[in-house]
Enzyme design. Structure first.
Site: not given
Lengths: 106, 463, 411
Positions: C21, C96, C120
């Site tokens: 990420k 997210s 997330s």
């Protein structure tokens, strides 16, 4: 500034502008209006916590199994070079970071 | 000390006339001489280094960096707290203090808010009388970077160096117990002596490893509801780069604020800076309300818990403090207090003087003037061995007449020769002692040490 | 935009086998955290997690798109465009960690990391038929990961099945002297003495409230059935303060966010603060407000006290059961654009995940079915702190008994 129900808002434009400046966020008039509405709704949602009795409850700020005293020995470790430290800055001058303009005292 | 006496008289008069009392508190920041910084392994010794060569993700505030506290810095803060008679708080923690400034890389400073390491201490001053100044707290935090205001290619800019960012900083806050500039200076000097004696910082105002701020207000006695009520405002004074500046700034402020109050006006709550060339303070900014630092507990660092054992181990490392050494030199060895304090402030010198005293005892020699010679730099004590010094002095007249028995005889003679003067003195005319000292001086052909003679006379005549 | 899902912000090595990420710092390569503030930011150090994977033979393939600063539940807050769900491009893959989940689900990579601060990684795992672990808070080092909410941020792992997630977990779950919160005397207390068959699973009634989408509750009910038939004991339990979780989370998290984003002033790196997107600004302003003088006690500190009550709820429940089973999202995946203009509505999608974050508990998210529209539905196993081995055990067993996780989106 009052809303439809004619209740006093918790967060009005003036307060929002003050908070934004505390946070060093620039907001224009349109943004102020928008944020006031959104934040007021969110803060209204928070009111449900008022009815919970927390008189003798200790607040929790960390969830670390009540660990304490995590310290490091006083030894020197390698640092970044001056070049590495300055590498991502927009403006530098003779080894220093450069900030434009005259500052107000801290 | 004439200035101090004058100030003290003014102070006493003020109290007696129910007038204006200066209420002063000091905030002192001291850079700890740990090897590494407070929350990272960068070298802490930054004085005189090229800019930005001692930084890392942590002290530069890079994304993803996390702080880990320096054990030695915590131990030294506890040591200082103990030396200042503080209570060491068994539970302590760090908090984030938020404000924006280019020398503060994270936009917050890791400091301590409601659970400082030490609190509730005190420090005894000794100017003309022993006074105790309360210590509100001693806490640990990280230092900021350094700013340089400059002009580059015609543009006014600020240059930032983060070598100092993250250095371990101890903050000492006094209670508003100080009432004069002299007291403030004495406090700062004594604190410096103690800190240097503990070996935790070079505590140097010129190098910036000791920084002072003063909070000054004037209490209108008689107008307060209770004795303990403080004035409703306070003026913060910064830019005090030396003890001299500290004194001047405080005296200026006392005058300025008293004048305002006398004129029926209230001094504004504000921050002022001392301006050297004006020998005065000037407004920096107005502080109508306290700054909103939005403190909350530092989530990246587990809290601190100090066991009794841990604190006792540190307490055992506490050396004898300058004040106590000075007292010992005075009471045990008859060294005058001004000499004693100077000697006690320097550990090496203390050891030397104690050795000299040892040798002087063997030679049955009075020590005070010997110490006087050392202090007045008549000899270079780094080069002269204690035994050598004593032997040298034995040869000179000055040392000889410092011999107890000879002096005693002269004093006895003077007392016998001037019974009326003695009677005057005993009746309360303390100035009469001067005549007796003069007589001893005559008898000794000017070679007797007047202050030693005075002491002997005082002792003799008090019986 | 390197791929049609917009999951990849930067491809580093096409032969690599793990992606991160984009809030994980990677030495020598751009890290943006999904925000224009860090566009072009090249870090000279890597996150501890990245270093550990590299040391263990993993090769970095790419950096994945995400909501800017990890603020969001749908990926729509990224300054570099939203990510599309591989199962249906009109839908969000969840946020997210939107790019990470889309990349794993579309088989661009088998392994990826994300972060989970309030849900997330779990929400994206549930929305894309992936498996993910949000670990015990402190189990995995946060050093070198752009901080969101320091007291709940958990570096997380996502893969195509629980077995692979466990492989990743074992490599990075360790103490790190650069992150003081990874040290706990309880770390070695792993949930060791359990027999799969005798594990007690609790179903907290507050997670199965009215308003829970019917397809979601049906899928979880089926999972419960599968587990019961395999010998797990199921019990109904209660976590009375569940409904306050969103209020508590959205009071505490923005305070820490505002604080953690204070360092981005454009002086030492990055762009000026005017480059912050709307969601970041909103959270910064909200967090500054609720921690400011005069309001802190009423809002921030009050929330911290209710957080204690939420934790106590879990402590009580884990005296009766070993593991909890709950849905991850009150709804199946939603369409891109559906909630984007209503911040509060978006925040409410976290209602089933925030409480475990506040309590620092580990949670394993995995799929348990599909909707009629062929969109994935996920569930989570939640355990006490340091009980990951128990979670992996149940999760792996469930994936032996079912094969949702083997399904692939038709690309």
């Amino acid at each position: 500034m009052k809303d439809k129900r004619n209740q006093k808002l918790v967060i009005d434009s003036k307060l929002l502008e003050h908070v934004a400046s505390l946070a060093k966020i620039t907001v224009n008039e349109g943004e102020v209006k928008k944020y006031v509405v959104q934040l007021e709704e969110i803060i209204e949602y928070f009111r449900q916590l008022d009815k919970i009795d927390t008189l003798n409850i200790i607040p929790t700020y960390q969830v670390i199994d009540n660990t304490t005293n995590v310290l490091r020995e006083d030894v020197i470790e390698s640092s970044l070079s001056q070049k590495e430290a300055l590498a991502q800055a927009k403006r530098t001058h003779k080894g220093y970071f450069l900030v434009e303009g005259v500052l107000n005292e801290r | 000390m004439a200035q101090a006496e004058t100030e003290y008289l003014v102070f006493v008069l003020a109290i007696m006339n129910q007038m204006y009392t200066p209420v002063i508190g000091l905030e002192i920041h001291v850079e700890l001489a740990t090897r590494s910084k407070m929350f990272c392994g960068c070298p802490a010794d930054h004085f005189g280094k090229e800019p930005n060569i001692q930084t890392c993700p942590v002290c530069l505030g890079l994304p993803g960096a996390l702080p880990v506290p320096n054990k030695k810095a915590i131990e030294w803060t506890i040591l200082l707290g103990l030396a200042l008679n503080c209570r060491i708080n068994r539970s302590s923690k760090f908090d984030r203090k938020h404000y924006f400034y280019p020398d503060l890389p994270k936009g917050y400073q890791i400091s301590q808010y409601d659970e400082p390491i030490a609190s509730g201490g005190s420090l005894k001053l000794k100017i003309d009388e022993e006074r105790t100044i309360g210590i509100e707290r001693v806490h640990l935090e990280e230092d900021t970077g350094k700013l340089l205001h400059n002009t580059v290619n015609g543009e006014k800019v600020t240059l930032v160096d983060f070598n100092r960012s993250g250095v371990a900083l101890v903050e000492i806050v006094t209670e508003p117990d100080i009432h004069s500039a002299t007291e403030a200076k004495e406090f700062a000097q004594e604190l410096q002596r103690i800190i240097r004696h503990l070996g935790i910082s070079d505590c140097d105002m010129e190098k910036g490893s000791m920084r002072l701020e003063a909070n000054i207000s004037i209490a209108e006695s008689g107008k307060r509801k209770e004795e303990s009520e403080l004035p409703a405002y306070k003026v913060e004074v910064k830019n005090l780069n030396s003890f001299r500046f500290l004194e001047r700034a405080i005296n200026y402020e006392i005058e300025r604020q008293t004048a305002l109050l006398k004129a029926g006006r209230k001094p504004r709550q504000e921050t002022r800076g001392f301006v050297e060339k004006l020998n005065a303070t000037r407004t920096q900014r107005y502080k109508e309300t306290a700054a909103d630092y939005r403190y909350f507990p530092e989530p990246d660092i587990p809290p601190l818990e100090f066991s009794n054992e841990f604190i006792d181990n540190i307490r055992a490392k506490l050396p004898q403090l300058p004040q106590d050494i000075a007292k010992q030199l005075e009471n045990k060895y008859g060294i005058r207090s001004s000499y004693a304090r100077l000697v006690a402030a320097d550990k090496e010198l203390t050891d030397y003087v104690l050795a000299v005293i040892d040798e002087a005892k063997k030679a049955r020699m009075k020590t005070d003037s010997l110490v006087g010679l050392i202090i007045n730099q008549k000899i270079d004590w780094h080069k002269v061995k204690p035994e050598q010094l004593v032997t040298e002095m034995m040869k000179t007249k000055a040392a000889q007449v410092s011999d107890d028995t000879t002096l005693e005889q002269w004093v006895k003679q003077a007392v016998a020769d001037l019974p009326k003067v003695v009677a005057d003195y005993k009746a309360g005319k303390k100035a009469a002692i001067g005549v007796l000292i003069g007589k001893v001086a005559a008898l000794s052909n000017g070679s007797a040490d007047a202050s030693v003679v005075k002491k002997i006379l005082e002792e003799k005549l008090s019986r | 935009m390197k791929d049609k899902l917009n999951a990849i912000l930067l491809e580093i090595n096409p032969k690599g086998n793990i992606g991160y990420k984009d809030n994980f710092l990677t030495r020598g390569y751009e890290t943006t955290a999904g925000s224009n503030v860090l566009k072009g930011y090249i870090s000279h150090y890597s996150a501890t997690v990245v270093d550990l994977f590299e040391k263990n033979g993993f090769v970095t393939k790419a950096k994945f798109n995400c909501d800017a600063w990890a603020h969001g539940s749908s990926g729509e807050n990224s300054d570099f465009g939203a990510v599309k769900n591989p199962w249906n491009n009109a839908y969000t893959p969840g946020g997210s960690s939107s790019g990470s989940s889309a990349a794993v689900a579309s088989n661009y990579t088998k392994y990826a990391t994300g972060t989970d601060t309030g849900g997330s990684i779990r929400l994206p795992a549930a929305f894309t038929n992936s498996s993910a672990i949000k670990p015990t808070y402190g189990a995995i080092s946060r050093y070198g990961i752009v901080a969101m909410a320091s007291s709940t941020d958990c570096p997380s792992l996502i893969a195509q099945n629980v077995k692979d997630v466990e492989v990743l977990f074992k490599i990075v779950s360790r103490e790190d002297k650069k992150d003081a919160n990874t040290f706990s005397s309880k770390r070695s207390l792993r949930g060791g003495q359990f027999k799969p068959g005798s594990l007690k699973i609790g179903l907290p009634k507050e997670y199965f409230i009215e308003g829970l989408d019917r397809e979601v509750s049906e899928a979880v009910r089926q999972a419960r059935q599968v587990l019961t038939e395999d010998g797990y004991k199921i019990e109904n339990v209660s976590l009375p303060h569940t409904k306050y979780g969103i209020a508590v989370y959205y009071l505490i998290m923005p305070v820490e966010v505002a604080s953690n984003l204070a360092r981005y002033d454009g002086v030492r790196y990055g762009q000026a603060r005017s480059f912050f997107g709307e969601e970041a600004e909103r959270r910064i302003i909200l967090g500054t407000f609720t921690s400011s003088a005069g309001y802190s006690a009423k809002y921030y500190q009050k929330a911290a006290k209710v957080r204690t009550l939420i934790i106590q709820d879990f402590d009580q429940v884990f005296k009766k059961v070993d593991v909890l089973l709950t849905p991850v999202s009150p709804t199946p995946p939603f369409k891109l654009g559906e909630k984007a203009n209503d911040p509060l509505k978006m925040y409410l999608s976290d209602v089933l995940t925030v409480n475990t974050s506040l309590a620092g508990l580990p949670s394993l998210a995995l799929s348990c079915g599909f909707t009629k529209k062929n969109l994935p539905i996920g569930m989570q196993f939640v355990g006490p702190r340091w009980s990951e081995p128990v979670l992996f055990s149940v999760g792996k067993r469930y994936q032996e008994l079912t094969d949702w996780h083997k399904r692939k989106p038709s690309i």
